[in-house]
Scaffold this motif. Structure first.
Motif, PDB file in Angstrom:
ATOM      1  N   ARG A   1      12.792   7.260 -13.675  1.00 36.28           N
ATOM      2  CA  ARG A   1      11.523   7.015 -14.358  1.00 36.28           C
ATOM      3  C   ARG A   1      10.890   5.705 -13.889  1.00 36.28           C
ATOM      4  O   ARG A   1       9.666   5.606 -13.775  1.00 36.28           O
ATOM      5  N   ARG A   2      11.715   4.703 -13.607  1.00 40.44           N
ATOM      6  CA  ARG A   2      11.179   3.423 -13.124  1.00 40.44           C
ATOM      7  C   ARG A   2      10.389   3.611 -11.836  1.00 40.44           C
ATOM      8  O   ARG A   2       9.328   3.002 -11.650  1.00 40.44           O
ATOM      9  N   THR A   3      10.907   4.440 -10.943  1.00 36.86           N
ATOM     10  CA  THR A   3      10.208   4.703  -9.684  1.00 36.86           C
ATOM     11  C   THR A   3       8.910   5.447  -9.938  1.00 36.86           C
ATOM     12  O   THR A   3       7.847   5.091  -9.407  1.00 36.86           O
ATOM     13  N   GLU A   4       8.975   6.479 -10.765  1.00 39.33           N
ATOM     14  CA  GLU A   4       7.784   7.270 -11.065  1.00 39.33           C
ATOM     15  C   GLU A   4       6.712   6.393 -11.712  1.00 39.33           C
ATOM     16  O   GLU A   4       5.529   6.506 -11.376  1.00 39.33           O
TER      17      GLU A   4
ATOM     18  N   ASN B   1       0.843  -1.186   0.000  1.00 38.62           N
ATOM     19  CA  ASN B   1       0.000   0.000   0.000  1.00 38.62           C
ATOM     20  C   ASN B   1       0.887   1.246   0.000  1.00 38.62           C
ATOM     21  O   ASN B   1       1.441   1.633   1.033  1.00 38.62           O
ATOM     22  N   MET B   2       1.029   1.863  -1.162  1.00 39.24           N
ATOM     23  CA  MET B   2       1.934   3.008  -1.247  1.00 39.24           C
ATOM     24  C   MET B   2       1.423   4.202  -0.457  1.00 39.24           C
ATOM     25  O   MET B   2       2.205   4.994   0.070  1.00 39.24           O
ATOM     26  N   GLN B   3       0.093   4.340  -0.341  1.00 42.82           N
ATOM     27  CA  GLN B   3      -0.460   5.420   0.482  1.00 42.82           C
ATOM     28  C   GLN B   3      -0.071   5.216   1.943  1.00 42.82           C
ATOM     29  O   GLN B   3       0.226   6.172   2.665  1.00 42.82           O
ATOM     30  N   GLN B   4      -0.060   3.961   2.370  1.00 46.39           N
ATOM     31  CA  GLN B   4       0.355   3.671   3.739  1.00 46.39           C
ATOM     32  C   GLN B   4       1.820   4.018   3.953  1.00 46.39           C
ATOM     33  O   GLN B   4       2.185   4.634   4.960  1.00 46.39           O
ATOM     34  N   ALA B   5       2.662   3.645   3.005  1.00 49.39           N
ATOM     35  CA  ALA B   5       4.083   4.001   3.101  1.00 49.39           C
ATOM     36  C   ALA B   5       4.243   5.506   3.192  1.00 49.39           C
ATOM     37  O   ALA B   5       5.041   6.016   3.989  1.00 49.39           O
TER      38      ALA B   5
ATOM     39  N   ILE C   1       5.086   4.205  -8.849  1.00 54.04           N
ATOM     40  CA  ILE C   1       4.245   4.869  -7.853  1.00 54.04           C
ATOM     41  C   ILE C   1       3.021   5.536  -8.480  1.00 54.04           C
ATOM     42  O   ILE C   1       2.031   5.809  -7.800  1.00 54.04           O
ATOM     43  N   THR C   2       3.074   5.807  -9.778  1.00 51.81           N
ATOM     44  CA  THR C   2       1.893   6.370 -10.459  1.00 51.81           C
ATOM     45  C   THR C   2       1.015   5.297 -11.079  1.00 51.81           C
ATOM     46  O   THR C   2      -0.016   5.604 -11.665  1.00 51.81           O
ATOM     47  N   GLY C   3       1.419   4.034 -10.949  1.00 50.79           N
ATOM     48  CA  GLY C   3       0.592   2.939 -11.432  1.00 50.79           C
ATOM     49  C   GLY C   3       0.729   2.622 -12.911  1.00 50.79           C
ATOM     50  O   GLY C   3      -0.047   1.824 -13.441  1.00 50.79           O
TER      51      GLY C   3
END
Length: 257
Positions: free
Chosen positions: A246-249, A211-215, A252-254
């Protein structure tokens, strides 16, 4: 891309690689976990985040099909050194799993169990430790009138906080949390998150979450793992609002899973 914290470290992980039956799970991973902060590991299923978490208190020792290279230091000490007492390591580095696992005994005895194993016998001392641990886990007010009821009578969220209290009772330095709220309802999840934020004054916390929102809500630092590699590591606000890669973005943006 690694942006190591400037604060003093709890864990120093150097060139860690790990494989199951020859299949790589972690690849040449180097990471510094800051003391008295919440660090989150995120990434898609199978990326190695739970594997990394379990390596921090040597749970992989229980599987003879696991091979490892590299080094993990806890407060400067190599956790795989020959003179390391693994039982003491696991006391210092406690673990809470995805599904609550209270023992089939009373609420009180769940919390007192590990303390008794350490040799504490006096009832007054046990009472004080049990109360302190339940208060630290934000559960005392809910159970103080029913300490001798079965732990299995508690709700799922209460059971998870009881397991946290049981872990805290033996005074660990680090608390590892593997998806601790994934099986809980939103209200229980909120209580677990509040608990995580409150505990970092007492110890270091490392959280695995899908859950990225939780992180974003609870952690100070976040590490993004993919295919067993550390892709990016930074303060949580930075990683979620201004990732370097870019891989991270994309993750996290789905745009990619």
């Amino acid at each position: 891309m690694v942006d190591f914290p400037s604060t003093s470290s709890c864990f120093d992980i150097e060139a860690l690689s790990l494989a199951y039956e020859g299949k790589p799970a972690l690849r040449d991973l180097t990471l510094r976990v800051p003391r008295h902060r919440v660090t989150a590991f995120i990434g898609p299923s199978g990326c190695g985040k739970s594997t990394l978490l379990r390596g921090l208190n040597r749970l992989h020792d229980l599987n003879d099909q696991v091979t490892r290279s590299g080094r993990i230091r806890l407060e400067g000490q190599d956790i795989h050194a020959r003179d390391v007492d693994v039982a003491e390591l696991r006391r210092r580095v406690g673990m809470v799993f995805q599904t609550p696992n209270p023992f089939p005994m009373s609420i009180y005895e769940n919390v007192a169990y590990g303390v008794r194993l350490q040799g504490v016998k006096r009832k007054r001392e046990l009472d004080e430790i049990v109360e302190w641990a339940l208060q630290s886990a934000a559960l005392w007010e809910e159970v103080k009138a029913d300490l001798h009821a079965s732990a299995w009578t508690l709700s799922g969220g209460q059971q998870q906080r009881l397991v946290i209290a049981r872990t805290l009772a033996v005074r660990p330095d680090v608390l590892l949390l593997d998806e601790p709220a994934s099986a809980l309802d939103p209200i229980s999840t909120l209580k677990i998150e509040e608990l995580i934020r409150g505990l970092k004054s007492q110890l270091t916390l490392i959280l695995v979450t899908h859950n990225m929102q939780q992180a974003a809500r609870v952690s100070d630092y976040t590490a993004f793992l993919h295919a067993g590699e550390l892709v990016e590591y930074a303060p949580t606000d930075t990683l979620f609002t201004n990732p370097r890669l870019r891989r991270t973005e994309d993750y996290i943006t789905g745009r990619v899973g």
